[in-house]
Design a protein around this motif. Structure first.
Motif, mmCIF file in Angstrom:
data_model
loop_
_atom_site.group_PDB
_atom_site.id
_atom_site.type_symbol
_atom_site.label_atom_id
_atom_site.label_comp_id
_atom_site.label_asym_id
_atom_site.label_seq_id
_atom_site.Cartn_x
_atom_site.Cartn_y
_atom_site.Cartn_z
ATOM 1 N N VAL A 47 0.835 -1.197 0.000
ATOM 2 C CA VAL A 47 0.000 0.000 0.000
ATOM 3 C C VAL A 47 0.872 1.249 0.000
ATOM 4 O O VAL A 47 0.624 2.193 -0.758
ATOM 5 C CB VAL A 47 -0.980 -0.002 1.195
ATOM 6 C CG1 VAL A 47 -1.610 1.364 1.397
ATOM 7 C CG2 VAL A 47 -2.069 -1.050 0.975
ATOM 8 N N ALA A 48 1.903 1.282 0.823
ATOM 9 C CA ALA A 48 2.792 2.449 0.881
ATOM 10 C C ALA A 48 3.444 2.714 -0.475
ATOM 11 O O ALA A 48 3.514 3.862 -0.928
ATOM 12 C CB ALA A 48 3.843 2.250 1.962
ATOM 13 N N GLU A 49 3.925 1.667 -1.122
ATOM 14 C CA GLU A 49 4.528 1.829 -2.452
ATOM 15 C C GLU A 49 3.494 2.322 -3.462
ATOM 16 O O GLU A 49 3.773 3.197 -4.280
ATOM 17 C CB GLU A 49 5.127 0.504 -2.923
ATOM 18 C CG GLU A 49 6.344 0.068 -2.139
ATOM 19 C CD GLU A 49 6.734 -1.377 -2.406
ATOM 20 O OE1 GLU A 49 7.938 -1.679 -2.239
ATOM 21 O OE2 GLU A 49 5.857 -2.211 -2.753
ATOM 22 N N PHE A 50 2.301 1.767 -3.398
ATOM 23 C CA PHE A 50 1.235 2.158 -4.327
ATOM 24 C C PHE A 50 0.868 3.627 -4.150
ATOM 25 O O PHE A 50 0.711 4.363 -5.126
ATOM 26 C CB PHE A 50 0.006 1.255 -4.121
ATOM 27 C CG PHE A 50 -1.154 1.608 -5.002
ATOM 28 C CD1 PHE A 50 -1.165 1.245 -6.337
ATOM 29 C CD2 PHE A 50 -2.237 2.301 -4.494
ATOM 30 C CE1 PHE A 50 -2.241 1.571 -7.156
ATOM 31 C CE2 PHE A 50 -3.327 2.632 -5.296
ATOM 32 C CZ PHE A 50 -3.318 2.263 -6.637
ATOM 33 N N LEU A 51 0.702 4.062 -2.904
ATOM 34 C CA LEU A 51 0.302 5.446 -2.651
ATOM 35 C C LEU A 51 1.393 6.444 -3.044
ATOM 36 O O LEU A 51 1.094 7.595 -3.354
ATOM 37 C CB LEU A 51 -0.091 5.621 -1.183
ATOM 38 C CG LEU A 51 -1.362 4.860 -0.759
ATOM 39 C CD1 LEU A 51 -1.606 5.019 0.728
ATOM 40 C CD2 LEU A 51 -2.583 5.287 -1.569
#
Length: 194
Positions: free
Chosen positions: A13-17
């Motif tokens: 999620v962190a990478e995606f955001l």
């Protein structure tokens, strides 16, 4: 000649955001895999806009602290490290000081169901039931005038299936909102079929 950036096969999620996608398409993260979302059909977009406007006007007239957000990111509780789903609309009622990349506490989530993506939409709907703040999930159809509503029970559980709404009034208890179901379709080709 510039190379087209490669789309990662898996992301958190962190990478995606933090990701800057290689195209202007809308993307969601499903079980760690980035998925591009097709542009909305005219009917889909018209319903999304009309319902968003009706809800925003309702909230404003009541002086509500709630706000309707178009295509927000929401993070289901299940596999929260690998999922950022993108509903068509959501309503959040808490304030915020910093810009959020995903709504942390939506009370209402709305999906507009197109025949071409029904299976994916229904998977997203059940993912939304894992978000503790969500009280209702509305699914509006584009093939005919109609909707389905899932409302969390008083004990916190969810019903096995949504309630079908084919005519009359649509009531969303989470935001104390009532509207004629047909009003959602005012600017669509379906408006003349009433």
């Amino acid at each position: 000649m510039s190379a087209v950036p490669k789309i990662p096969a898996r992301m958190s999620v962190a990478e995606f955001l933090a990701w800057n996608p290689p195209s202007p398409l809308l993307w969601q993260l499903v079980d760690g895999e980035p998925q591009a979302m097709a542009p909305a059909s005219r009917t889909h977009g018209a319903i999304q806009n009309e319902l968003g406007r009706l809800i925003a006007n309702h909230l404003s007239e009541r002086g509500s602290p709630c706000a309707v957000v178009t295509a927000p990111g929401v993070i289901p509780r299940i596999q929260s490290e690998a999922n950022v789903r993108i509903p068509d609309l959501a309503v959040a009622c808490s304030g915020y000081d910093l810009e959020e990349s995903a709504l942390s506490d939506p009370v209402l989530v709305i999906e507009i169901l197109s025949p071409s993506n029904e299976a994916e939409t229904r998977v997203n709907v059940w993912a939304y039931t894992t978000i503790p703040s969500v009280k209702e999930i509305l699914i509006v159809t584009t093939a005919a005038i109609g909707a389905e509503l899932l409302r969390r029970n008083a004990d916190g559980s969810w019903p096995d299936r949504p309630v079908a709404i084919e005519a009359g009034e649509l009531t969303l208890e989470s935001i104390n909102f009532r509207v004629a179901l047909a009003a959602l379709y005012r600017t669509t080709r379906l408006a003349s079929r009433q």
